[in-house]
Design a protein around this motif. Structure first.
Motif, PDB file in Angstrom:
ATOM      1  N   ALA A  92     -10.207  75.094  40.910  1.00 41.95           N
ATOM      2  CA  ALA A  92     -10.743  74.627  42.188  1.00 41.95           C
ATOM      3  C   ALA A  92      -9.764  73.699  42.899  1.00 41.95           C
ATOM      4  N   SER A  93      -9.194  72.744  42.161  1.00 39.60           N
ATOM      5  CA  SER A  93      -8.223  71.833  42.785  1.00 39.60           C
ATOM      6  C   SER A  93      -6.954  72.559  43.182  1.00 39.60           C
ATOM      7  N   SER A  94      -6.531  73.525  42.386  1.00 39.62           N
ATOM      8  CA  SER A  94      -5.350  74.315  42.738  1.00 39.62           C
ATOM      9  C   SER A  94      -5.606  75.160  43.980  1.00 39.62           C
ATOM     10  N   PHE A  95      -6.811  75.693  44.101  1.00 36.02           N
ATOM     11  CA  PHE A  95      -7.182  76.506  45.270  1.00 36.02           C
ATOM     12  C   PHE A  95      -7.099  75.680  46.550  1.00 36.02           C
ATOM     13  N   LEU A  96      -7.689  74.495  46.533  1.00 38.09           N
ATOM     14  CA  LEU A  96      -7.658  73.635  47.714  1.00 38.09           C
ATOM     15  C   LEU A  96      -6.234  73.208  48.049  1.00 38.09           C
ATOM     16  N   ALA A  97      -5.456  72.872  47.028  1.00 36.76           N
ATOM     17  CA  ALA A  97      -4.087  72.419  47.264  1.00 36.76           C
ATOM     18  C   ALA A  97      -3.222  73.534  47.824  1.00 36.76           C
ATOM     19  N   ALA A  98      -3.436  74.768  47.359  1.00 35.43           N
ATOM     20  CA  ALA A  98      -2.611  75.878  47.823  1.00 35.43           C
ATOM     21  C   ALA A  98      -2.733  76.081  49.325  1.00 35.43           C
ATOM     22  N   TYR A  99      -3.927  75.843  49.871  1.00 33.59           N
ATOM     23  CA  TYR A  99      -4.124  76.019  51.308  1.00 33.59           C
ATOM     24  C   TYR A  99      -3.774  74.749  52.094  1.00 33.59           C
ATOM     25  N   LEU A 100      -4.321  73.613  51.662  1.00 34.84           N
ATOM     26  CA  LEU A 100      -4.119  72.382  52.421  1.00 34.84           C
ATOM     27  C   LEU A 100      -2.683  71.881  52.311  1.00 34.84           C
ATOM     28  N   LEU A 101      -2.181  71.757  51.074  1.00 34.55           N
ATOM     29  CA  LEU A 101      -0.812  71.283  50.907  1.00 34.55           C
ATOM     30  C   LEU A 101       0.200  72.317  51.369  1.00 34.55           C
ATOM     31  N   GLY A 102      -0.185  73.599  51.282  1.00 39.24           N
ATOM     32  CA  GLY A 102       0.729  74.637  51.760  1.00 39.24           C
ATOM     33  C   GLY A 102       1.011  74.499  53.239  1.00 39.24           C
ATOM     34  N   ALA A 103      -0.042  74.284  54.030  1.00 41.00           N
ATOM     35  CA  ALA A 103       0.148  74.087  55.474  1.00 41.00           C
ATOM     36  C   ALA A 103       0.951  72.822  55.754  1.00 41.00           C
ATOM     37  N   LEU A 104       0.670  71.745  55.002  1.00 39.89           N
ATOM     38  CA  LEU A 104       1.413  70.504  55.197  1.00 39.89           C
ATOM     39  C   LEU A 104       2.883  70.665  54.808  1.00 39.89           C
ATOM     40  N   CYS A 105       3.145  71.441  53.772  1.00 37.38           N
ATOM     41  CA  CYS A 105       4.533  71.630  53.336  1.00 37.38           C
ATOM     42  C   CYS A 105       5.334  72.440  54.350  1.00 37.38           C
ATOM     43  N   ILE A 106       4.703  73.422  54.990  1.00 39.43           N
ATOM     44  CA  ILE A 106       5.400  74.178  56.035  1.00 39.43           C
ATOM     45  C   ILE A 106       5.767  73.256  57.186  1.00 39.43           C
ATOM     46  N   ALA A 107       4.797  72.429  57.613  1.00 38.22           N
ATOM     47  CA  ALA A 107       5.076  71.483  58.694  1.00 38.22           C
ATOM     48  C   ALA A 107       6.076  70.420  58.256  1.00 38.22           C
ATOM     49  N   GLY A 108       5.943  69.939  57.007  1.00 36.66           N
ATOM     50  CA  GLY A 108       6.849  68.904  56.518  1.00 36.66           C
ATOM     51  C   GLY A 108       8.269  69.396  56.341  1.00 36.66           C
ATOM     52  N   SER A 109       8.421  70.616  55.812  1.00 37.06           N
ATOM     53  CA  SER A 109       9.769  71.159  55.650  1.00 37.06           C
ATOM     54  C   SER A 109      10.430  71.399  56.997  1.00 37.06           C
ATOM     55  N   ALA A 110       9.630  71.795  58.008  1.00 38.63           N
ATOM     56  CA  ALA A 110      10.183  71.971  59.357  1.00 38.63           C
ATOM     57  C   ALA A 110      10.659  70.637  59.925  1.00 38.63           C
ATOM     58  N   ALA A 111       9.846  69.579  59.735  1.00 35.72           N
ATOM     59  CA  ALA A 111      10.237  68.256  60.235  1.00 35.72           C
ATOM     60  C   ALA A 111      11.456  67.728  59.493  1.00 35.72           C
ATOM     61  N   LEU A 112      11.507  67.947  58.173  1.00 36.35           N
ATOM     62  CA  LEU A 112      12.657  67.487  57.387  1.00 36.35           C
ATOM     63  C   LEU A 112      13.922  68.213  57.813  1.00 36.35           C
ATOM     64  N   TYR A 113      13.795  69.509  58.074  1.00 38.27           N
ATOM     65  CA  TYR A 113      14.953  70.280  58.527  1.00 38.27           C
ATOM     66  C   TYR A 113      15.463  69.756  59.863  1.00 38.27           C
ATOM     67  N   GLU A 114      14.547  69.521  60.806  1.00 38.82           N
ATOM     68  CA  GLU A 114      14.945  69.063  62.135  1.00 38.82           C
ATOM     69  C   GLU A 114      15.642  67.709  62.077  1.00 38.82           C
ATOM     70  N   SER A 115      15.222  66.844  61.149  1.00 39.00           N
ATOM     71  CA  SER A 115      15.767  65.486  61.115  1.00 39.00           C
ATOM     72  C   SER A 115      17.029  65.363  60.268  1.00 39.00           C
ATOM     73  N   LEU A 116      17.187  66.243  59.257  1.00 44.25           N
ATOM     74  CA  LEU A 116      18.289  66.056  58.314  1.00 44.25           C
ATOM     75  C   LEU A 116      19.262  67.227  58.230  1.00 44.25           C
ATOM     76  N   TYR A 117      18.740  68.454  58.182  1.00 46.12           N
ATOM     77  CA  TYR A 117      19.586  69.588  57.792  1.00 46.12           C
ATOM     78  C   TYR A 117      19.981  70.521  58.918  1.00 46.12           C
ATOM     79  N   ARG A 118      19.454  70.324  60.104  1.00 44.91           N
ATOM     80  CA  ARG A 118      19.734  71.279  61.173  1.00 44.91           C
ATOM     81  C   ARG A 118      21.227  71.395  61.486  1.00 44.91           C
ATOM     82  N   PRO A 119      21.992  70.302  61.668  1.00 47.68           N
ATOM     83  CA  PRO A 119      23.421  70.475  61.966  1.00 47.68           C
ATOM     84  C   PRO A 119      24.180  71.234  60.892  1.00 47.68           C
ATOM     85  N   ALA A 120      23.867  70.931  59.621  1.00 50.35           N
ATOM     86  CA  ALA A 120      24.568  71.622  58.534  1.00 50.35           C
ATOM     87  C   ALA A 120      24.215  73.101  58.504  1.00 50.35           C
ATOM     88  N   PHE A 121      22.923  73.421  58.706  1.00 47.99           N
ATOM     89  CA  PHE A 121      22.513  74.821  58.695  1.00 47.99           C
ATOM     90  C   PHE A 121      23.120  75.571  59.872  1.00 47.99           C
TER      91      PHE A 121
END
Length: 297
Positions: A176-205
Protein backbone atom coordinates in the motif's frame (compact mmCIF):
# COMPACT_ATOMS: atom_id res chain seq x y z
CA UNK A 1 22.34 -28.58 -28.39
CA UNK A 2 25.35 -27.39 -30.35
CA UNK A 3 28.60 -26.17 -28.80
CA UNK A 4 27.67 -22.52 -29.49
CA UNK A 5 24.16 -22.61 -28.02
CA UNK A 6 23.55 -19.93 -25.40
CA UNK A 7 21.16 -20.90 -22.61
CA UNK A 8 19.40 -18.07 -20.86
CA UNK A 9 18.79 -18.98 -17.24
CA UNK A 10 16.13 -16.60 -15.95
CA UNK A 11 14.29 -18.60 -13.29
CA UNK A 12 12.59 -15.72 -11.50
CA UNK A 13 11.41 -14.07 -14.72
CA UNK A 14 10.13 -17.42 -16.02
CA UNK A 15 8.27 -18.08 -12.76
CA UNK A 16 6.64 -14.65 -12.74
CA UNK A 17 5.51 -14.89 -16.38
CA UNK A 18 4.14 -18.42 -15.92
CA UNK A 19 2.17 -17.31 -12.86
CA UNK A 20 0.74 -14.34 -14.74
CA UNK A 21 -0.20 -16.47 -17.72
CA UNK A 22 -2.14 -18.84 -15.44
CA UNK A 23 -4.39 -16.06 -14.14
CA UNK A 24 -7.67 -15.34 -15.89
CA UNK A 25 -7.45 -11.67 -14.98
CA UNK A 26 -4.37 -11.31 -17.20
CA UNK A 27 -6.45 -11.99 -20.31
CA UNK A 28 -9.48 -10.08 -19.03
CA UNK A 29 -7.34 -6.98 -18.44
CA UNK A 30 -5.73 -7.37 -21.85
CA UNK A 31 -9.13 -7.57 -23.55
CA UNK A 32 -10.44 -4.56 -21.61
CA UNK A 33 -7.31 -2.58 -22.47
CA UNK A 34 -7.72 -3.41 -26.18
CA UNK A 35 -11.39 -2.34 -26.12
CA UNK A 36 -10.54 0.95 -24.39
CA UNK A 37 -7.57 1.65 -26.64
CA UNK A 38 -9.42 0.98 -29.88
CA UNK A 39 -12.61 2.64 -28.73
CA UNK A 40 -10.91 5.82 -27.49
CA UNK A 41 -8.67 6.11 -30.56
CA UNK A 42 -11.53 5.67 -33.02
CA UNK A 43 -13.74 8.06 -31.03
CA UNK A 44 -11.04 10.76 -30.90
CA UNK A 45 -10.29 10.36 -34.61
CA UNK A 46 -13.95 10.50 -35.58
CA UNK A 47 -14.47 13.59 -33.42
CA UNK A 48 -11.48 15.36 -34.96
CA UNK A 49 -12.28 14.27 -38.50
CA UNK A 50 -16.05 14.71 -38.31
CA UNK A 51 -16.83 11.16 -39.38
CA UNK A 52 -15.61 8.55 -41.85
CA UNK A 53 -16.35 10.40 -45.07
CA UNK A 54 -14.84 8.23 -47.75
CA UNK A 55 -11.84 9.79 -49.44
CA UNK A 56 -11.72 12.64 -46.93
CA UNK A 57 -9.86 10.46 -44.43
CA UNK A 58 -6.97 9.85 -46.82
CA UNK A 59 -3.86 11.64 -45.61
CA UNK A 60 -5.31 11.97 -42.09
CA UNK A 61 -3.47 9.03 -40.55
CA UNK A 62 -1.44 11.37 -38.37
CA UNK A 63 -4.49 12.09 -36.24
CA UNK A 64 -4.71 8.39 -35.42
CA UNK A 65 -0.98 8.34 -34.70
CA UNK A 66 -1.19 11.32 -32.31
CA UNK A 67 -4.23 10.08 -30.38
CA UNK A 68 -2.86 6.54 -30.19
CA UNK A 69 0.56 7.68 -29.01
CA UNK A 70 -0.98 9.88 -26.32
CA UNK A 71 -3.17 7.03 -25.04
CA UNK A 72 -0.19 4.66 -24.89
CA UNK A 73 1.72 7.07 -22.67
CA UNK A 74 -1.36 7.47 -20.46
CA UNK A 75 -1.52 3.68 -20.12
CA UNK A 76 2.13 3.48 -19.05
CA UNK A 77 1.84 6.25 -16.47
CA UNK A 78 -1.44 4.89 -15.06
CA UNK A 79 -1.02 1.11 -15.13
CA UNK A 80 2.69 0.30 -14.94
CA UNK A 81 3.25 1.68 -11.39
CA UNK A 82 0.32 -0.38 -10.11
CA UNK A 83 1.68 -3.48 -11.86
CA UNK A 84 5.23 -3.03 -10.56
CA UNK A 85 5.05 -1.44 -7.11
CA UNK A 86 4.28 -4.74 -5.35
CA UNK A 87 6.87 -7.05 -6.86
CA UNK A 88 9.27 -6.80 -3.90
CA UNK A 89 6.86 -5.74 -1.14
CA UNK A 90 4.84 -8.90 -1.80
CA UNK A 91 7.99 -10.93 -1.09
CA UNK A 92 8.54 -8.90 2.10
CA UNK A 93 4.97 -9.47 3.26
CA UNK A 94 5.38 -13.22 2.71
CA UNK A 95 8.86 -13.16 4.34
CA UNK A 96 10.38 -14.71 1.21
CA UNK A 97 12.68 -11.90 0.08
CA UNK A 98 15.38 -13.04 2.48
CA UNK A 99 15.13 -16.55 1.05
CA UNK A 100 15.53 -15.16 -2.46
CA UNK A 101 18.65 -13.29 -1.41
CA UNK A 102 20.10 -16.50 0.03
CA UNK A 103 19.91 -18.22 -3.36
CA UNK A 104 22.42 -17.77 -6.15
CA UNK A 105 20.22 -14.93 -7.41
CA UNK A 106 21.87 -11.71 -6.30
CA UNK A 107 20.12 -8.36 -5.80
CA UNK A 108 20.88 -7.28 -9.38
CA UNK A 109 19.32 -10.44 -10.81
CA UNK A 110 16.26 -10.20 -8.60
CA UNK A 111 15.64 -6.55 -9.47
CA UNK A 112 16.11 -6.94 -13.23
CA UNK A 113 14.04 -10.11 -13.50
CA UNK A 114 11.26 -8.62 -11.38
CA UNK A 115 11.34 -5.47 -13.50
CA UNK A 116 11.19 -7.32 -16.81
CA UNK A 117 8.42 -9.56 -15.48
CA UNK A 118 6.27 -6.41 -15.56
CA UNK A 119 7.74 -4.81 -18.67
CA UNK A 120 6.93 -7.87 -20.79
CA UNK A 121 3.17 -7.66 -20.04
CA UNK A 122 3.05 -3.90 -20.65
CA UNK A 123 4.91 -4.50 -23.93
CA UNK A 124 2.23 -7.00 -24.93
CA UNK A 125 -0.37 -4.32 -24.16
CA UNK A 126 1.48 -1.85 -26.39
CA UNK A 127 1.65 -4.40 -29.22
CA UNK A 128 -2.15 -4.46 -29.30
CA UNK A 129 -1.92 -1.04 -30.97
CA UNK A 130 -0.05 -2.35 -34.03
CA UNK A 131 -3.20 -2.72 -36.21
CA UNK A 132 -4.15 0.89 -35.41
CA UNK A 133 -0.64 2.09 -36.22
CA UNK A 134 -0.83 0.16 -39.48
CA UNK A 135 -4.17 1.82 -40.27
CA UNK A 136 -2.74 5.28 -39.60
CA UNK A 137 0.30 4.53 -41.74
CA UNK A 138 -1.83 3.24 -44.63
CA UNK A 139 -4.05 6.35 -44.57
CA UNK A 140 -0.99 8.57 -45.05
CA UNK A 141 0.58 11.34 -43.04
CA UNK A 142 2.74 9.02 -40.92
CA UNK A 143 6.28 7.96 -41.77
CA UNK A 144 8.09 4.84 -40.64
CA UNK A 145 10.54 6.98 -38.67
CA UNK A 146 7.61 8.40 -36.66
CA UNK A 147 6.70 4.89 -35.51
CA UNK A 148 10.35 4.18 -34.63
CA UNK A 149 10.59 7.39 -32.59
CA UNK A 150 7.34 6.69 -30.77
CA UNK A 151 8.44 3.14 -29.98
CA UNK A 152 11.81 4.31 -28.64
CA UNK A 153 10.29 6.92 -26.32
CA UNK A 154 7.64 4.45 -25.12
CA UNK A 155 10.39 1.97 -24.20
CA UNK A 156 12.42 4.68 -22.41
CA UNK A 157 9.34 5.88 -20.51
CA UNK A 158 8.39 2.33 -19.51
CA UNK A 159 11.92 1.79 -18.17
CA UNK A 160 11.77 5.08 -16.26
CA UNK A 161 8.37 4.39 -14.68
CA UNK A 162 9.06 0.70 -14.04
CA UNK A 163 12.46 1.36 -12.47
CA UNK A 164 11.07 4.01 -10.13
CA UNK A 165 8.23 1.66 -9.13
CA UNK A 166 10.81 -1.05 -8.39
CA UNK A 167 12.67 1.47 -6.22
CA UNK A 168 9.47 2.19 -4.26
CA UNK A 169 8.88 -1.54 -3.87
CA UNK A 170 12.42 -2.00 -2.52
CA UNK A 171 12.29 1.08 -0.29
CA UNK A 172 8.89 0.57 1.37
CA UNK A 173 7.76 -2.42 3.41
CA UNK A 174 4.11 -2.70 2.40
CA UNK A 175 2.42 -2.76 -0.99
CA UNK A 176 0.00 0.00 0.00
CA UNK A 177 2.76 2.47 0.89
CA UNK A 178 4.71 1.52 -2.23
CA UNK A 179 1.59 2.04 -4.36
CA UNK A 180 1.02 5.55 -3.03
CA UNK A 181 4.69 6.46 -3.34
CA UNK A 182 4.92 5.22 -6.92
CA UNK A 183 2.27 7.72 -8.01
CA UNK A 184 2.81 10.66 -5.67
CA UNK A 185 6.60 10.60 -5.47
CA UNK A 186 6.81 9.67 -9.13
CA UNK A 187 5.09 12.89 -10.17
CA UNK A 188 7.24 14.89 -7.74
CA UNK A 189 10.42 13.27 -9.06
CA UNK A 190 9.57 14.17 -12.66
CA UNK A 191 9.00 17.78 -11.63
CA UNK A 192 12.04 17.76 -9.33
CA UNK A 193 14.40 16.28 -11.91
CA UNK A 194 13.22 18.90 -14.42
CA UNK A 195 13.90 21.70 -11.92
CA UNK A 196 17.30 20.23 -11.00
CA UNK A 197 18.22 19.97 -14.67
CA UNK A 198 17.22 23.58 -15.37
CA UNK A 199 19.25 24.89 -12.42
CA UNK A 200 22.38 22.72 -12.62
CA UNK A 201 22.82 20.53 -15.69
CA UNK A 202 21.29 22.35 -18.64
CA UNK A 203 24.52 24.06 -19.89
CA UNK A 204 26.49 20.83 -19.69
CA UNK A 205 23.77 18.82 -21.43
CA UNK A 206 23.45 21.44 -24.16
CA UNK A 207 27.18 21.37 -24.77
CA UNK A 208 27.32 17.57 -24.89
CA UNK A 209 24.34 17.18 -27.20
CA UNK A 210 25.10 20.08 -29.58
CA UNK A 211 27.02 17.85 -32.07
CA UNK A 212 24.24 15.23 -32.01
CA UNK A 213 20.99 17.19 -32.22
CA UNK A 214 19.67 18.60 -35.49
CA UNK A 215 19.33 22.37 -35.79
CA UNK A 216 15.53 22.21 -35.51
CA UNK A 217 15.60 20.08 -32.35
CA UNK A 218 18.32 22.18 -30.73
CA UNK A 219 16.48 25.42 -31.44
CA UNK A 220 13.21 24.09 -30.06
CA UNK A 221 14.78 22.54 -26.97
CA UNK A 222 17.23 25.24 -25.89
CA UNK A 223 16.49 28.53 -27.68
CA UNK A 224 12.74 28.96 -27.92
CA UNK A 225 12.49 31.11 -24.76
CA UNK A 226 9.06 29.82 -23.76
CA UNK A 227 7.66 29.12 -20.30
CA UNK A 228 7.81 25.37 -21.02
CA UNK A 229 11.37 24.51 -19.85
CA UNK A 230 13.47 21.94 -21.62
CA UNK A 231 13.85 20.06 -18.33
CA UNK A 232 10.17 19.16 -18.43
CA UNK A 233 10.55 17.94 -22.00
CA UNK A 234 13.48 15.70 -21.10
CA UNK A 235 11.72 14.23 -18.05
CA UNK A 236 8.28 13.66 -19.60
CA UNK A 237 8.04 11.13 -22.41
CA UNK A 238 5.06 12.49 -24.40
CA UNK A 239 6.74 15.90 -24.70
CA UNK A 240 9.74 14.41 -26.52
CA UNK A 241 8.02 12.93 -29.57
CA UNK A 242 8.17 15.31 -32.52
CA UNK A 243 8.46 18.48 -30.49
CA UNK A 244 5.54 17.98 -28.09
CA UNK A 245 3.24 17.03 -30.96
CA UNK A 246 1.27 14.51 -28.89
CA UNK A 247 0.05 17.08 -26.37
CA UNK A 248 0.14 20.30 -28.42
CA UNK A 249 -3.09 22.28 -28.40
CA UNK A 250 -2.95 23.37 -32.05
CA UNK A 251 -2.57 20.78 -34.78
CA UNK A 252 0.16 22.62 -36.66
CA UNK A 253 1.89 24.32 -33.77
CA UNK A 254 5.11 22.30 -34.01
CA UNK A 255 4.95 21.36 -37.66
CA UNK A 256 8.59 22.24 -38.24
CA UNK A 257 9.59 19.78 -35.51
CA UNK A 258 8.16 16.87 -37.47
CA UNK A 259 11.59 16.83 -39.09
CA UNK A 260 12.98 15.54 -35.78
CA UNK A 261 15.35 12.67 -36.50
CA UNK A 262 15.56 9.31 -34.75
CA UNK A 263 18.93 10.40 -33.32
CA UNK A 264 17.30 13.55 -31.89
CA UNK A 265 14.74 11.36 -30.17
CA UNK A 266 17.40 9.04 -28.74
CA UNK A 267 19.50 11.93 -27.43
CA UNK A 268 16.51 13.57 -25.76
CA UNK A 269 15.70 10.36 -23.88
CA UNK A 270 19.15 10.15 -22.28
CA UNK A 271 17.96 11.92 -19.07
CA UNK A 272 14.95 9.60 -18.94
CA UNK A 273 17.19 6.54 -19.22
CA UNK A 274 19.57 8.10 -16.68
CA UNK A 275 16.82 8.42 -14.08
CA UNK A 276 15.85 4.80 -14.73
CA UNK A 277 19.45 3.71 -14.11
CA UNK A 278 19.60 5.72 -10.87
CA UNK A 279 16.34 4.18 -9.65
CA UNK A 280 17.66 0.68 -10.31
CA UNK A 281 20.93 1.48 -8.55
CA UNK A 282 19.13 2.75 -5.43
CA UNK A 283 16.80 -0.27 -5.48
CA UNK A 284 19.86 -2.54 -5.58
CA UNK A 285 21.37 -0.64 -2.66
CA UNK A 286 18.18 -1.07 -0.64
CA UNK A 287 17.90 -4.79 -1.43
CA UNK A 288 21.60 -5.32 -0.76
CA UNK A 289 21.51 -4.05 2.81
CA UNK A 290 20.64 -0.37 2.56
CA UNK A 291 18.04 1.10 4.91
CA UNK A 292 14.34 1.03 4.15
CA UNK A 293 11.94 3.92 4.53
CA UNK A 294 10.65 2.54 7.84
CA UNK A 295 14.17 2.21 9.27
CA UNK A 296 15.00 5.83 8.46
CA UNK A 297 11.73 7.27 9.75
Amino acid sequence: MGPYTVKLDLPLLTKELIEQSARKRTYILRALFALLLYGMTIWIFQRQQGGWNGLNILGEGRKIFISLGFLQFVAIYLFLPAMTCGVLTAEKERDTLGLLLLTRLGPWTIIFEKLFSRLVPIASFMMLSLPLLGTGYSLGGVEATDIVKLTWVLVATALQVGAFSILCSAWFRTTASSFLAAYLLGALCIAGSAALYESLYRPAFEMLTLPLLSDEAHTWLFERGSTFPSGVVLAFGPAIVNGNELIAAEAGRFRNLRQQTVLDCMVMTLPTLGTAALSIAFAHWSCGGGPSFEQIT
